[in-house]
Design a protein around this motif. Structure first.
Motif, PDB file in Angstrom:
ATOM      1  N   TYR A 417     -15.458  40.512  -0.975  1.00 32.61           N
ATOM      2  CA  TYR A 417     -14.031  40.614  -1.252  1.00 32.61           C
ATOM      3  C   TYR A 417     -12.964  39.616  -1.729  1.00 32.61           C
ATOM      4  CZ  TYR A 417     -14.934  43.503   2.492  1.00 32.61           C
ATOM      5  OH  TYR A 417     -14.813  44.655   3.222  1.00 32.61           O
ATOM      6  N   ALA A 418     -14.110  38.652  -2.459  1.00 34.38           N
ATOM      7  CA  ALA A 418     -13.233  37.152  -3.625  1.00 34.38           C
ATOM      8  C   ALA A 418     -13.298  38.153  -4.944  1.00 34.38           C
ATOM      9  CB  ALA A 418     -13.445  36.363  -3.524  1.00 34.38           C
ATOM     10  N   ASP A 419     -14.374  39.533  -4.798  1.00 33.97           N
ATOM     11  CA  ASP A 419     -14.180  39.970  -6.731  1.00 33.97           C
ATOM     12  C   ASP A 419     -12.638  40.881  -6.848  1.00 33.97           C
ATOM     13  OD1 ASP A 419     -16.275  38.603  -7.484  1.00 33.97           O
ATOM     14  OD2 ASP A 419     -17.632  40.059  -7.567  1.00 33.97           O
ATOM     15  N   TYR A 420     -12.490  41.043  -5.358  1.00 33.13           N
ATOM     16  CA  TYR A 420     -11.709  42.366  -4.837  1.00 33.13           C
ATOM     17  C   TYR A 420     -10.513  41.698  -4.887  1.00 33.13           C
ATOM     18  CZ  TYR A 420     -15.397  45.491  -7.825  1.00 33.13           C
ATOM     19  OH  TYR A 420     -16.043  46.405  -8.273  1.00 33.13           O
ATOM     20  N   GLY A 421      -9.997  40.690  -4.792  1.00 29.40           N
ATOM     21  CA  GLY A 421      -8.876  40.350  -4.399  1.00 29.40           C
ATOM     22  C   GLY A 421      -8.448  39.746  -3.129  1.00 29.40           C
ATOM     23  N   ALA A 422      -9.008  38.969  -2.433  1.00 31.63           N
ATOM     24  CA  ALA A 422      -9.042  38.778  -0.483  1.00 31.63           C
ATOM     25  C   ALA A 422      -9.115  37.072  -1.307  1.00 31.63           C
ATOM     26  CB  ALA A 422      -9.603  39.191  -0.165  1.00 31.63           C
ATOM     27  N   GLU A 423      -8.596  36.104  -0.558  1.00 30.27           N
ATOM     28  CA  GLU A 423      -8.518  34.912  -0.352  1.00 30.27           C
ATOM     29  C   GLU A 423      -9.685  34.706   0.626  1.00 30.27           C
ATOM     30  OE1 GLU A 423      -5.797  31.108   1.478  1.00 30.27           O
ATOM     31  OE2 GLU A 423      -5.822  32.938   2.426  1.00 30.27           O
ATOM     32  N   VAL A 424     -10.652  34.122  -0.031  1.00 29.57           N
ATOM     33  CA  VAL A 424     -12.311  34.043   0.833  1.00 29.57           C
ATOM     34  C   VAL A 424     -11.803  32.972   1.629  1.00 29.57           C
ATOM     35  CG1 VAL A 424     -14.181  34.604   1.236  1.00 29.57           C
ATOM     36  CG2 VAL A 424     -13.209  36.256   0.179  1.00 29.57           C
ATOM     37  N   ILE A 425     -12.335  31.908   2.390  1.00 30.60           N
ATOM     38  CA  ILE A 425     -12.426  30.479   2.719  1.00 30.60           C
ATOM     39  C   ILE A 425     -14.181  30.564   2.960  1.00 30.60           C
ATOM     40  CG2 ILE A 425     -11.422  28.168   3.807  1.00 30.60           C
ATOM     41  CD1 ILE A 425      -9.043  29.787   4.099  1.00 30.60           C
ATOM     42  N   LYS A 426     -14.769  29.790   2.601  1.00 34.57           N
ATOM     43  CA  LYS A 426     -16.423  29.363   2.660  1.00 34.57           C
ATOM     44  C   LYS A 426     -15.880  27.713   3.641  1.00 34.57           C
ATOM     45  CE  LYS A 426     -21.262  28.408   1.700  1.00 34.57           C
ATOM     46  NZ  LYS A 426     -21.864  29.802   2.885  1.00 34.57           N
ATOM     47  N   ILE A 427     -16.436  28.596   5.199  1.00 35.41           N
ATOM     48  CA  ILE A 427     -16.509  27.235   6.131  1.00 35.41           C
ATOM     49  C   ILE A 427     -17.781  26.652   6.176  1.00 35.41           C
ATOM     50  CG2 ILE A 427     -16.705  26.901   8.674  1.00 35.41           C
ATOM     51  CD1 ILE A 427     -13.323  27.798   7.248  1.00 35.41           C
ATOM     52  N   GLU A 428     -17.739  24.893   5.647  1.00 40.02           N
ATOM     53  CA  GLU A 428     -18.772  23.978   5.565  1.00 40.02           C
ATOM     54  C   GLU A 428     -19.436  23.452   6.265  1.00 40.02           C
ATOM     55  OE1 GLU A 428     -21.009  24.692   1.480  1.00 40.02           O
ATOM     56  OE2 GLU A 428     -19.068  24.508   0.750  1.00 40.02           O
ATOM     57  N   TYR A 429     -20.336  22.705   6.667  1.00 38.65           N
ATOM     58  CA  TYR A 429     -20.914  22.011   7.875  1.00 38.65           C
ATOM     59  C   TYR A 429     -21.031  20.812   7.361  1.00 38.65           C
ATOM     60  CZ  TYR A 429     -19.986  26.245  10.374  1.00 38.65           C
ATOM     61  OH  TYR A 429     -19.389  27.080  11.258  1.00 38.65           O
ATOM     62  N   PRO A 430     -20.773  19.823   6.516  1.00 42.89           N
ATOM     63  CA  PRO A 430     -21.697  18.624   5.785  1.00 42.89           C
ATOM     64  C   PRO A 430     -23.070  18.419   5.898  1.00 42.89           C
ATOM     65  CG  PRO A 430     -19.236  18.063   5.662  1.00 42.89           C
ATOM     66  CD  PRO A 430     -19.176  19.149   6.437  1.00 42.89           C
ATOM     67  N   ARG A 431     -23.543  18.066   7.277  1.00 43.23           N
ATOM     68  CA  ARG A 431     -24.506  17.710   8.081  1.00 43.23           C
ATOM     69  C   ARG A 431     -25.435  18.878   7.607  1.00 43.23           C
ATOM     70  NH1 ARG A 431     -24.358  12.584  10.015  1.00 43.23           N
ATOM     71  NH2 ARG A 431     -22.365  11.963  10.224  1.00 43.23           N
ATOM     72  N   ARG A 432     -25.268  20.232   7.371  1.00 42.93           N
ATOM     73  CA  ARG A 432     -25.970  21.192   7.246  1.00 42.93           C
ATOM     74  C   ARG A 432     -25.717  22.512   6.475  1.00 42.93           C
ATOM     75  NH1 ARG A 432     -28.811  23.666  13.082  1.00 42.93           N
ATOM     76  NH2 ARG A 432     -29.112  21.945  13.178  1.00 42.93           N
ATOM     77  N   LEU A 433     -25.980  22.104   5.053  1.00 43.87           N
ATOM     78  CA  LEU A 433     -25.428  22.747   4.379  1.00 43.87           C
ATOM     79  C   LEU A 433     -25.886  24.191   3.960  1.00 43.87           C
ATOM     80  CD1 LEU A 433     -24.227  20.489   1.672  1.00 43.87           C
ATOM     81  CD2 LEU A 433     -22.810  21.338   3.033  1.00 43.87           C
ATOM     82  N   ASP A 434     -25.290  24.758   3.440  1.00 40.81           N
ATOM     83  CA  ASP A 434     -25.982  26.330   3.055  1.00 40.81           C
ATOM     84  C   ASP A 434     -26.952  26.421   2.083  1.00 40.81           C
ATOM     85  OD1 ASP A 434     -26.189  28.672   1.270  1.00 40.81           O
ATOM     86  OD2 ASP A 434     -24.297  29.395   1.606  1.00 40.81           O
ATOM     87  N   GLY A 435     -28.085  26.675   2.354  1.00 42.82           N
ATOM     88  CA  GLY A 435     -28.894  26.539   1.715  1.00 42.82           C
ATOM     89  C   GLY A 435     -29.052  26.666   0.016  1.00 42.82           C
ATOM     90  N   MET A 436     -28.204  27.219  -0.665  1.00 48.66           N
ATOM     91  CA  MET A 436     -27.818  27.359  -1.823  1.00 48.66           C
ATOM     92  C   MET A 436     -27.061  26.989  -2.190  1.00 48.66           C
ATOM     93  SD  MET A 436     -29.756  30.310  -2.500  1.00 48.66           S
ATOM     94  CE  MET A 436     -30.175  32.014  -1.670  1.00 48.66           C
ATOM     95  N   ARG A 437     -26.281  25.958  -1.751  1.00 45.17           N
ATOM     96  CA  ARG A 437     -26.221  24.194  -2.145  1.00 45.17           C
ATOM     97  C   ARG A 437     -27.128  23.166  -1.689  1.00 45.17           C
ATOM     98  NH1 ARG A 437     -20.633  22.563  -3.140  1.00 45.17           N
ATOM     99  NH2 ARG A 437     -19.613  24.139  -2.172  1.00 45.17           N
ATOM    100  N   GLY A 438     -27.268  22.741  -0.834  1.00 40.41           N
ATOM    101  CA  GLY A 438     -27.949  21.916   0.221  1.00 40.41           C
ATOM    102  C   GLY A 438     -29.296  21.642  -0.179  1.00 40.41           C
ATOM    103  N   GLY A 439     -29.800  23.326  -0.788  1.00 42.69           N
ATOM    104  CA  GLY A 439     -31.453  22.793  -0.531  1.00 42.69           C
ATOM    105  C   GLY A 439     -31.358  22.193  -2.239  1.00 42.69           C
TER     106      GLY A 439
END
Length: 786
Positions: A417-439
């Motif tokens: 959706y971001a690639d084709y024009g939508a505004e995409v907001i990733k909701i993040e929880y700092p104490r349990r981050l997405d594995g692709m970031r917090g891992g």
């Protein structure tokens, strides 16, 4: 696509958004039954896209196409084409022209340049029907040096780099039994059609979509490509071994169990039961230690697994919070209680009179119900001519997407959706981050995986235990158009954001919930990753070198499930454009994974587990993967006709081989496949795979090297089509799965820094934008030990 501008910390609007004007809702329209689709299906990609469109209501007319080299077997035809009204039409006939003038969507799977050669160029089609959405699906795209080159599903799997990671590292790479490339193309085509129709609903204009099956399939390789482009990393094929430990199938008392050490935060609780205290020691207590001591970890785990059955281990592991699953055959998957509870499989009678047990809908909207076949042949009506479209921006321009997802499938869906024009907001929880970031504690903002999966998105950090943060999230939901989440069923509700509350905040909201096994049934609360789903669905059991040998993962299920989630969301958004109503959509990733092997379930129900094919084809011969000059260099080829066999035979052995009666038909060549494999290997091992490919293609034979990510990074066809994206900071990222003639697809920036959008979004409610009091390295540690 060329270079695009990157904006690292562009401010978000602090006032309510200006929504794009949508057509006036019509309460009588809530599915696709007003759409008229003309399908020229010479390959499975067009047929799968057509099946999805018809399944959700479109009035579809199929014009069968032969001679493309991507023909269907009887079970494939029964699944993908069942219930489709079919008619043979000459491209120069008045009836064909009439249908083109009436169609909303034309799925062109006739082959590269076939329609244009018959007088139907894209320009002529647009002149005849300005509102037409034309989808041109071809192996290599509409331009570039390989645009007209022959291809097969095997050679595209090889050329897209996916084959490089499938199979044993000790021998030739292995083709996936499911037709991964064509299925990915079919889903991308459906997503592209829905995107174009949404834009048409705003401005009345049609579009032309150029979908190259190879480029579409490269979505499945996005992580490996992004890592190579950023740091030169090339992963080697390693069989069933995963980077993390444990994260594969292991022998147990009655077969194999997919024993995954995740979610990582639950591992130590489970490890206390394995009768191996060493697993709890400091050396193996975290994932980094287990990766460094892979053999020791697995040796300690295997004896405990060996004394228990698959079903015992499956349910026990899930009760511990781990994403375990039995490695099932297709007959076992057909009898699975979860599928029975959800009614996923049903019996259907094909045009040949045979009864087949086949999957149903790949996802479940609250509205726009799936139908297996129309009650009667569809009737078409004339279209009202439309004026030239007004420019209205990218397909998803003006839409806000809240991405609550993590890891891979959900983030990939939101990324599209971001690639084709939508505004995409990733909701993040700092104490349990997405594995692709917090891992990756040392790369919270700097890992290529995260840059790719979350490109074009914003990052907002929240602590939902704080009332002021919940107030901000409530405000965002009220303004949102789409929510994507992939937690276990019930998790969002426990956070206070279940379907009922989301609907109360915003009745127009479309919510897509991806989960391992769906929102109902006995496994609803169970966890799953790609390895879980391939094992539980039966799909992994299909890919092997020979009967009785180990089954291998194909490792594209995360992306393919994410893509199906994006399709579900696009359907929901389009239905909302029709009737003004939001809805909640249930996506079981186990069901979608099984859907990718759908025709093979018919065979399994009829005669048991399908035998593995290795790199061969069930009807053509020869087909295979052969050694070439260089370490781990391989050549694939497919001979699909007698003319191609004659050309190959003369190349290998002159007229004597070409006239040998032992190989005079495909059936005879199937019987002598081992002999032919040896002949081809003797010829190929002294040649460069690239040189041999050029020679074979010039003879009309589908061929391709098994590409590595390094090969793809300098590939002439991809370069000629400008496929890779180059950001202003010099970073290269993989390109888009399809291109729209009216534009609107672009990579705006790499995945955002943690909390990048906090300042703008918190300021809108007069709050502080400060992150919680955890340093980046502590955030990563919190994730790894949680």
């Amino acid at each position: 696509m060329g270079a695009v501008r990157t904006v690292r910390n562009a401010p978000l609007p602090t006032s309510p958004r200006t929504r794009r004007e949508e057509p006036k809702p019509d309460a009588t329209m809530s599915d696709l039954s007003h759409l008229q689709v003309l399908e020229l299906s010479g390959h499975l990609a067009a047929a799968a896209c057509g099946q999805l469109l018809q399944g959700f209501g479109a009035r579809l007319l199929r014009v069968p196409v032969s001679g493309t080299g991507f023909e269907f077997d009887a079970d494939e035809d029964a699944f993908y084409n069942a219930g489709k009204a079919q008619v043979a039409l000459a491209y120069d006939s008045a009836e064909f022209a009439r249908r083109l003038a009436q169609a909303d969507v034309l799925l062109d799977g006739a082959g590269h340049g076939v329609l244009a050669a018959a007088g139907w160029s894209a320009e002529r089609l647009q002149s005849l029907n300005p509102a037409l959405v034309l989808v041109q699906i071809s192996p290599h795209g509409q331009d570039g040096p390989l645009a007209a080159a022959p291809a097969s599903d095997l050679t595209l799997y090889a050329a897209s780099g996916l084959m490089r990671s499938t199979g044993s590292g000790e021998r030739e790479p292995l083709n996936a039994r499911p037709r991964i490339v064509e299925l990915t193309g079919g889903m991308n085509a459906f997503f592209a059609v829905m995107a174009a129709l949404l834009r048409r609903a705003r401005d009345g204009g049609g579009d032309r979509i150029d979908l190259a099956l190879r480029e579409s399939a490269l979505e499945n390789l996005e992580v490996a490509l992004a890592e190579y482009l950023a740091n030169g990393k090339i992963a080697r094929r390693n069989g069933d071994q995963h980077a993390m430990v444990p994260w594969r199938t292991y022998p147990c008392a009655d077969g194999e169990i997919a024993a995954l050490g995740g979610p990582i935060r639950h591992w130590l609780k489970a490890a206390a039961h394995f009768e191996a205290p060493e697993l709890l020691g400091e050396k193996l207590a975290d994932m980094g230690g287990r990766i460094a001591h892979r053999a020791e970890t697995e040796a300690l785990l295997k004896p405990w697994l060996a004394t228990r059955t698959r079903e015992q281990l499956f349910h026990w592991g899930q009760q511990q919070g781990l994403a375990w699953a039995p490695l099932r055959t297709l007959p076992e998957a057909l009898a699975d209680p979860q599928h029975a509870a959800r009614g996923f499989f049903s019996e259907r009678v094909g045009a040949d009179g045979l009864r087949r047990r086949l999957p149903s809908a790949p996802f479940r909207p609250e509205r726009c119900a799936w139908r297996e076949a129309p009650a009667s042949p569809p009737s078409w009506s004339a279209r009202v001519p439309s004026a030239a479209p007004a420019q209205s921006g990218a397909p998803f321009a003006g839409l806000r997407v809240l991405d609550f997802s993590h890891d891979w499938a959900g983030p990939h869906a939101a990324r599209l959706y971001a690639d084709y024009g939508a505004e995409v907001i990733k909701i993040e929880y700092p104490r349990r981050l997405d594995g692709m970031r917090g891992g990756y504690p040392d790369k919270i903002n700097a890992h290529p995986r995260f840059w790719q999966l979350h490109r074009g998105k914003r990052s907002l950090t929240l602590d939902l235990q704080l009332d002021r943060h919940r107030a901000l999230l409530d405000a965002l939901v009220r303004e949102a158009d789409l929510v994507i989440e992939n937690s276990r069923p019930g998790v969002m509700a426990r956070k206070g954001y279940g379907p009922e509350w989301l609907r109360a905040l915003n009745p127009r909201l479309v919510t897509v919930a991806l989960s391992a096994f769906g929102a109902s049934g006995p496994y609803a609360a169970y966890a799953g990753y790609g390895g879980t789903l391939e094992a539980a669905s039966g799909l992994q059991s299909l890919t092997a070198y020979a009967e009785g040998g180990p089954a291998y993962r194909v490792r594209e299920m995360d992306v393919m499930n994410g893509l199906m989630g994006a399709c579900a969301a696009a359907l929901g958004l389009y239905c909302r454009a029709l009737d003004g109503q939001g809805q909640w959509i249930d996506v079981s990733e186990c069901e979608t994974t099984a859907w990718f092997a759908a025709p093979l379930f018919a065979q399994a129900a009829r005669s048991g587990q399908p035998a593995p094919l290795g790199n061969r084809h069930p009807r053509w011969a020869p087909q295979g993967c052969y050694p070439a000059v260089g370490e781990d260099q391989w050549l694939t080829l497919s001979v699909r006709s007698e003319a191609e066999w004659q050309a190959l035979a003369r190349l290998l052995g002159g007229t004597q081989l070409a006239s040998d009666p032992r190989y005079a038909s495909a059936a005879l060549r199937q019987q002598a496949h081992a002999e032919l494999d040896a002949l081809i290997a003797d010829w190929s091992r002294g040649r460069s795979a690239a040189v041999a490919t050029t020679q074979l293609k010039a003879m009309g034979i589908a061929a391709a090297p098994v590409a590595s990510v390094a090969d793809l990074a300098s590939d002439p066809q991809l370069q000629a089509r400008g496929w890779f994206t180059v950001l202003d900071e010099g970073l290269r990222l993989p390109g888009l799965p399809f291109r729209l003639a009216r534009g609107g697809g672009a990579v705006q920036w790499r995945g955002p820094d943690l909390g990048e959008a906090n300042a703008a979004l918190y300021a809108a409610t007069g709050q502080s934008a400060a992150l919680p009091s955890l340093a980046p390295e502590q955030l990563g540690t919190a994730y790894a030990r949680y």
